[in-house]
Design a protein around this motif. Structure first.
Motif, mmCIF file in Angstrom:
data_model
loop_
_atom_site.group_PDB
_atom_site.id
_atom_site.type_symbol
_atom_site.label_atom_id
_atom_site.label_comp_id
_atom_site.label_asym_id
_atom_site.label_seq_id
_atom_site.Cartn_x
_atom_site.Cartn_y
_atom_site.Cartn_z
ATOM 1 N N VAL A 73 41.438 30.782 37.346
ATOM 2 C CA VAL A 73 40.505 31.757 38.524
ATOM 3 C C VAL A 73 40.115 32.935 37.668
ATOM 4 O O VAL A 73 38.905 33.325 37.920
ATOM 5 C CB VAL A 73 41.888 32.242 39.441
ATOM 6 N N TYR A 74 40.862 33.379 36.678
ATOM 7 C CA TYR A 74 40.371 34.604 35.864
ATOM 8 C C TYR A 74 39.083 34.048 35.078
ATOM 9 O O TYR A 74 37.938 34.913 35.303
ATOM 10 C CB TYR A 74 41.483 35.171 34.902
ATOM 11 N N GLU A 75 39.130 33.154 34.472
ATOM 12 C CA GLU A 75 37.948 32.640 33.749
ATOM 13 C C GLU A 75 36.854 32.307 34.625
ATOM 14 O O GLU A 75 35.695 32.559 34.337
ATOM 15 C CB GLU A 75 38.525 31.362 33.109
ATOM 16 N N TYR A 76 37.002 31.714 35.856
ATOM 17 C CA TYR A 76 35.816 31.324 36.645
ATOM 18 C C TYR A 76 35.134 32.691 37.292
ATOM 19 O O TYR A 76 34.255 32.873 37.255
ATOM 20 C CB TYR A 76 36.207 30.581 37.679
ATOM 21 N N ALA A 77 36.078 33.916 37.601
ATOM 22 C CA ALA A 77 35.754 34.907 38.156
ATOM 23 C C ALA A 77 35.016 35.751 37.167
ATOM 24 O O ALA A 77 34.153 36.252 37.401
ATOM 25 C CB ALA A 77 37.026 35.862 38.615
ATOM 26 N N LYS A 78 35.465 35.583 35.837
ATOM 27 C CA LYS A 78 34.894 36.248 34.848
ATOM 28 C C LYS A 78 33.546 35.573 34.720
ATOM 29 O O LYS A 78 32.256 36.245 34.259
ATOM 30 C CB LYS A 78 35.616 36.357 33.567
ATOM 31 N N SER A 79 33.487 34.271 34.696
ATOM 32 C CA SER A 79 32.040 33.797 34.502
ATOM 33 C C SER A 79 31.032 34.202 35.558
ATOM 34 O O SER A 79 29.710 34.308 35.508
ATOM 35 C CB SER A 79 32.212 32.184 34.416
ATOM 36 N N ARG A 80 31.569 34.411 36.709
ATOM 37 C CA ARG A 80 30.567 34.658 37.900
ATOM 38 C C ARG A 80 30.301 36.134 37.733
ATOM 39 O O ARG A 80 29.172 36.423 38.088
ATOM 40 C CB ARG A 80 31.553 34.549 39.227
ATOM 41 N N PHE A 81 31.228 36.926 37.275
ATOM 42 C CA PHE A 81 30.920 38.332 36.853
ATOM 43 C C PHE A 81 29.858 38.351 35.735
ATOM 44 O O PHE A 81 28.913 39.541 36.045
ATOM 45 C CB PHE A 81 32.261 39.195 36.556
ATOM 46 N N ASP A 82 29.809 37.759 35.058
ATOM 47 C CA ASP A 82 29.054 37.764 33.747
ATOM 48 C C ASP A 82 27.667 37.154 34.051
ATOM 49 O O ASP A 82 26.669 37.631 33.192
ATOM 50 C CB ASP A 82 29.580 36.806 32.589
ATOM 51 N N ASN A 83 27.510 36.140 34.999
ATOM 52 C CA ASN A 83 26.456 35.585 35.467
ATOM 53 C C ASN A 83 26.156 35.648 36.941
ATOM 54 O O ASN A 83 26.096 34.597 37.801
ATOM 55 C CB ASN A 83 26.390 34.236 34.982
ATOM 56 N N PRO A 84 25.821 36.845 37.407
ATOM 57 C CA PRO A 84 25.782 37.041 38.672
ATOM 58 C C PRO A 84 24.507 36.309 39.618
ATOM 59 O O PRO A 84 23.561 35.932 39.085
ATOM 60 C CB PRO A 84 25.533 38.407 38.987
#
Length: 130
Positions: A119-130
């Motif tokens: 969940v964290y890694e996916y949320a972080k990837s969404r954050f890094d690539n809006p």
């Protein structure tokens, strides 16, 4: 990172706490292995390794990242049409760390808590690539 931060914070600041049940009694390594992270408590639906991406994509316009709090709040405010003043944030509970956080501890945490880490890694990837 929140589990690590919580460990050091409670070790340094809990001397006068009446409720001692929230204070980790073991080592940092033991805390990373046995303490259940609370990241999943912040989501409105039950998540598992199969459905978490769908839930995050469907129910959240933005997900903030703790270590990027000011930027996270700024992006959330923008999407909600609100103003945000990053100078309104303060860092009152910063605690120095008196021992290293070994990569092996982090690896073990990932093994013990695969959903939370995913969940964290996916949320972080969404954050890094809006």
């Amino acid at each position: 990172e929140t589990v690590v931060s919580h460990y050091f914070f409670t070790q340094k600041r809990s001397n006068n706490w009446k409720d001692r049940s929230k204070i980790p009694t073991g080592t940092l390594e033991e805390s990373l292995i046995y303490v259940k992270p609370y990241i999943l408590n912040h989501f409105p639906r039950e998540m598992n390794l199969t459905n978490f991406k769908d839930i995050l994509d469907e129910f959240f316009i933005e997900i903030g990242i703790t270590e990027l709090l000011a930027t996270s709040l700024e992006r959330i405010a923008l999407k909600l049409g609100k103003k945000f003043d990053p100078t309104s944030l303060s860092m009152v509970n910063v605690t120095e760390r008196d021992q290293p956080v070994l990569e092996s501890y982090r690896d073990r945490f990932t093994e013990e808590h695969p959903l939370e880490f995913a969940v964290y890694e996916y949320a972080k990837s969404r954050f890094d690539n809006p």
